[in-house]
Design a protein around this motif. Structure first.
Motif: not given
Length: 351
Positions: A301-307, A333-343
């Motif tokens: 998912s794309v992260d927005y750094d909520y803090e 500026t968002p960032t991408l957090i890559v986890r297990e759901s994409s390959a």
């Protein structure tokens, strides 16, 4: 409030009476305001020390017309995204010595005008609007008029935009967010990518869809109308959308959900149809809320750094109250957090 030796509760008014000054003068001494003559200041300070008096919020307000309260109008705090942003704003406000007053419109746009009016009556220092009409691709002119009336006295900070107003905007870079997800999937070899959820009348959704079209053209990928599944921003939208995609003869190898809630629905539907994630289909989304770690597999998912987002919203609101020189529009500026759901797409499904 404190107590005297006679066990009487001491208030700011008692201090004022004993010193022979007004309560406002006592409050000015408490806030270290320079506009108090030394003789009066010393007399008041001696009594403050005598009773070990500490001001409460009401007392501070006597000399300071600011409430030190920020109103927050959220589109729907049941949506994890708004819950995350609100908590971040509340924490940032507390650190800055402010309180927050939350109004939850629950997706009912008519309530937003009422809530703005209520916050004005409560004399909040500023208002932060999370979503709602500030997300509209085309701003509602009646709402714009109400906002313009309010911001003559109370600044407004929005996470979207309101055309024809001078409200402050702290926007997540939606184009960059879309680029991050799509480039990630393209790098894994996916060419049949579906979009699920969201309304084209919402500015950020519109921008994300436009970026999708641009990248299809850039990589010379065929556009398929059946891969565009509009809807809402919830679990049901994702579930129903994936049901439709699962029935296609040439189903997609990857799905971009409009948010984590919709992604949860997509994933549930995919499993119900016997698809493995990510073996048969990759699923990614926007927002990077707490849902991403709760789903199986964990969600890219794309992260927005909520803090940081909450702090920027609150700092902008406070700066506007102080009439500091700040830009009307700022981008996160968002960032991408890559986890297990994409390959990587399976070789047999690349065509």
């Amino acid at each position: 409030m404190q107590k005297s030796s006679e066990n009487k509760v001491i208030t700011i008014y008692d201090i004022a009476k004993e010193a022979g000054v007004s309560a406002a003068t006592v409050s000015r001494v408490l806030t270290n305001n320079a506009n108090v003559r030394k003789e009066k200041k010393d007399k008041v300070q001696n009594l403050i020390d005598k009773y070990n008096f500490k001001p409460n919020a009401m007392a501070r307000g006597l000399s300071d017309t600011k409430s030190r309260v920020i109103g927050i109008v959220a589109a729907d705090v049941r949506n994890p995204y708004y819950a995350e942003v609100f908590v971040a704003c509340e924490n940032a406000a507390r650190e800055a010595g402010y309180s927050v007053l939350l109004c939850n419109s629950q997706g009912i746009t008519q309530w937003e005008s009422q809530q703005l009016a209520m916050l004005q009556e409560q004399r909040v220092d500023a208002v932060i609007q999370l979503g709602g009409r500030a997300d509209d691709l085309v701003s509602d002119q009646e709402y714009v008029e109400k906002v313009n009336q309010m911001i003559a006295n109370i600044p407004l900070v929005v996470t979207g935009k309101l055309d024809d107003t001078q409200c402050y905007q702290v926007q997540i870079d939606a184009e960059k967010a879309a680029e991050l997800l799509l480039e990630h999937l393209l790098s894994l070899g996916h060419r049949r990518i579906a979009l699920v959820g969201g309304r084209q009348s919402v500015a950020s959704t519109y921008v994300k869809h436009r970026k999708y079209m641009e990248l299809l053209q850039k990589y010379q990928i065929e556009y398929r109308q059946e891969y565009m599944v509009d809807g809402d921003y919830d679990y049901e939208t994702g579930y129903v959308g994936m049901n439709r995609l699962a029935g296609l003869s040439n189903r997609p190898t990857a799905v971009v959900a409009i948010n984590d809630s919709a992604a949860a629905g997509v994933m549930r539907s995919a499993v119900d149809h016997g698809f493995g994630i990510p073996q048969d289909i990759s699923v990614v989304s926007y927002d990077n809320t707490s849902l991403t770690e709760l789903l199986t597999p964990k969600l890219t998912s794309v992260d927005y750094d909520y803090e940081a987002l909450g702090r920027r919203l609150v700092e902008t609101a406070i700066a506007a109250v102080k009439k500091d020189n700040i830009p009307l529009c700022q981008r996160i500026t968002p960032t991408l957090i890559v986890r297990e759901s994409s390959a990587k797409v399976p070789e047999a499904k690349e065509r």
